[in-house]
Design an enzyme around this catalytic site. Sequence first.
Site, PDB file in Angstrom:
ATOM      1  N   ASP A 104     -68.457  36.712 -37.134  1.00  9.69           N
ATOM      2  CA  ASP A 104     -69.199  36.552 -38.385  1.00  9.69           C
ATOM      3  C   ASP A 104     -70.614  37.100 -38.194  1.00  9.69           C
ATOM      4  OD1 ASP A 104     -71.070  35.144 -40.285  1.00  9.69           O
ATOM      5  OD2 ASP A 104     -69.183  34.323 -41.015  1.00  9.69           O
ATOM      6  N   ASP A 120     -66.552  42.525 -36.872  1.00 10.67           N
ATOM      7  CA  ASP A 120     -66.183  42.389 -38.284  1.00 10.67           C
ATOM      8  C   ASP A 120     -65.471  41.054 -38.434  1.00 10.67           C
ATOM      9  OD1 ASP A 120     -66.268  44.425 -40.741  1.00 10.67           O
ATOM     10  OD2 ASP A 120     -64.518  43.133 -40.984  1.00 10.67           O
ATOM     11  N   CYS A 177     -71.446  45.079 -38.681  1.00 12.32           N
ATOM     12  CA  CYS A 177     -70.431  45.078 -39.757  1.00 12.32           C
ATOM     13  C   CYS A 177     -69.662  46.387 -39.637  1.00 12.32           C
ATOM     14  CB  CYS A 177     -71.090  44.942 -41.126  1.00 12.32           C
ATOM     15  SG  CYS A 177     -72.196  43.518 -41.287  1.00 12.32           S
ATOM     16  N   ASP A 215     -74.951  47.796 -40.960  1.00  8.85           N
ATOM     17  CA  ASP A 215     -74.489  48.444 -42.199  1.00  8.85           C
ATOM     18  C   ASP A 215     -74.045  47.314 -43.119  1.00  8.85           C
ATOM     19  OD1 ASP A 215     -73.869  50.659 -43.850  1.00  8.85           O
ATOM     20  OD2 ASP A 215     -71.761  50.454 -43.312  1.00  8.85           O
ATOM     21  N   CYS A 236     -74.773  51.286 -48.675  1.00  6.73           N
ATOM     22  CA  CYS A 236     -74.269  52.394 -49.494  1.00  6.73           C
ATOM     23  C   CYS A 236     -74.565  52.108 -50.969  1.00  6.73           C
ATOM     24  CB  CYS A 236     -72.773  52.621 -49.266  1.00  6.73           C
ATOM     25  SG  CYS A 236     -71.728  51.195 -49.628  1.00  6.73           S
ATOM     26  N   PRO A 275     -64.972  50.085 -41.827  1.00 12.19           N
ATOM     27  CA  PRO A 275     -63.737  50.593 -41.213  1.00 12.19           C
ATOM     28  C   PRO A 275     -63.927  51.436 -39.959  1.00 12.19           C
ATOM     29  CG  PRO A 275     -64.330  51.942 -43.091  1.00 12.19           C
ATOM     30  CD  PRO A 275     -65.348  50.842 -43.044  1.00 12.19           C
ATOM     31  N   GLY A 276     -65.177  51.581 -39.483  1.00  9.65           N
ATOM     32  CA  GLY A 276     -65.371  52.148 -38.162  1.00  9.65           C
ATOM     33  C   GLY A 276     -65.846  53.585 -38.078  1.00  9.65           C
ATOM     34  N   GLY A 277     -66.125  54.209 -39.222  1.00 10.30           N
ATOM     35  CA  GLY A 277     -66.588  55.596 -39.181  1.00 10.30           C
ATOM     36  C   GLY A 277     -67.889  55.756 -38.403  1.00 10.30           C
ATOM     37  N   LYS A 278     -68.839  54.873 -38.674  1.00 14.16           N
ATOM     38  CA  LYS A 278     -70.125  54.959 -37.974  1.00 14.16           C
ATOM     39  C   LYS A 278     -69.973  54.544 -36.518  1.00 14.16           C
ATOM     40  CE  LYS A 278     -72.444  53.767 -42.302  1.00 14.16           C
ATOM     41  NZ  LYS A 278     -71.170  53.354 -42.959  1.00 14.16           N
TER      42      LYS A 278
END
Length: 420
Positions: A303, A276, A252, A321, A373, A255-258
Amino acid sequence: MDTSRKTAFDVLLDMEENDSYSNLSLNHMIAVNKPADEAFTREIVYGVLKNKILLDYYLDRLISSGISRTGKKEKCILRMGLYQMIFMDSVPAYAAVNESVKMAKRLCRGREGFVNAVLRNYMRKEIPLPEEERDFLSVRYSFPHWIIDLWMDMYGRELCEELLLASNKTPELSVRVNMMKTDRKALAESLSRNGLSVSEGNISDRTLMVKGKGILLTDEYKKGLFSIQDESSVAVADMLAPEPGETVVDVCAAPGGKTAAMAEMMKNSGIIKAFDIYKHKLDLINLQAERLGINIIDTKVTDGIKGDNTLNGKADKVLVDAPCSGLGVLRRKPEIKYKMQGENDELILLQRRILERSSLYLKKGGILVYSTCTVNRNENERQTAWFVSKYPEFRIEMEKQLLPTEATDGFYMCKIIKKG
């Protein structure tokens, strides 16, 4: 009209009418209106959102017909005015009233007398908070009862109140150092020369805490020396610890930070399959990767439940995540606590199905990190415990729950090993 207050009003009204998200609406309105004091605008928006139940509790006792029957425009103006009077020492009470009346004259003509009367009445009237503990906590910290019940049950009375208080604080800005291009000391010195106040992070050895304006306008950002990312989020990538040359699946990813944090750890060697369900979010990952000098990320609309059978048994590391209730990021997205009406059984089931499907990607001896989170054992510890009890070929090596009381976002992360 004061452009800073007008912009805050536009955001709050947009959220009231369209159920918008604070960060998206705020960034849009700031770009359109160009307020004179962007920081002032942000403080009012997030201050009103974080304290909405408290503000409405007072307003309900100052308006004879009640806050629920008040027009949306007047409601936004009153909340803004009252927030300034209660929480902003830099704004005298008379100024908060006068500016609110000016806004009413322009934005809901004919209601300026009503706005004036309500706010001046607050200055004359002392309104006690509820005495019953559950109601007191709900009003004092502006949290719905279901979250208070959840945290009281899971963490006890004392820690529950600490979590409520911490979740209303303004988060510090942290950045992740791109170790492929620089190091923490060099970047700290460089950002300091730009007039920013910089200190080392406490959770990850590749983060810095930064104070000041214009950080995204610096050459250091444009050259990809760092990314904006909360320390807790960086810690998730640190726990998975992918190495150069490995195959990693980020289930997942947006937005791609990890995703980017892992690619930097891999020194841009190996491959990361970033999945995603939304293409436009994957496009953002690609843009960030280009800025950071990363080319090992392969994005694909996929998916999380259906997965990609071609990768089964091929991944060294997997990051899940998972979608979650977001109770750990209320400092940044306070509207979350009003959007949800309680725990979501469908969300729990979704997390389990994604975790089950994602585990198929692992080689024997591979590592999977499950993270959320949120601050909710039903989505965290109890999910991973359920997984390893159902699938004995996996074992938990370590798990960690970061809490907002630690001056970070609330993040859960669990390192799971596939035996063999």
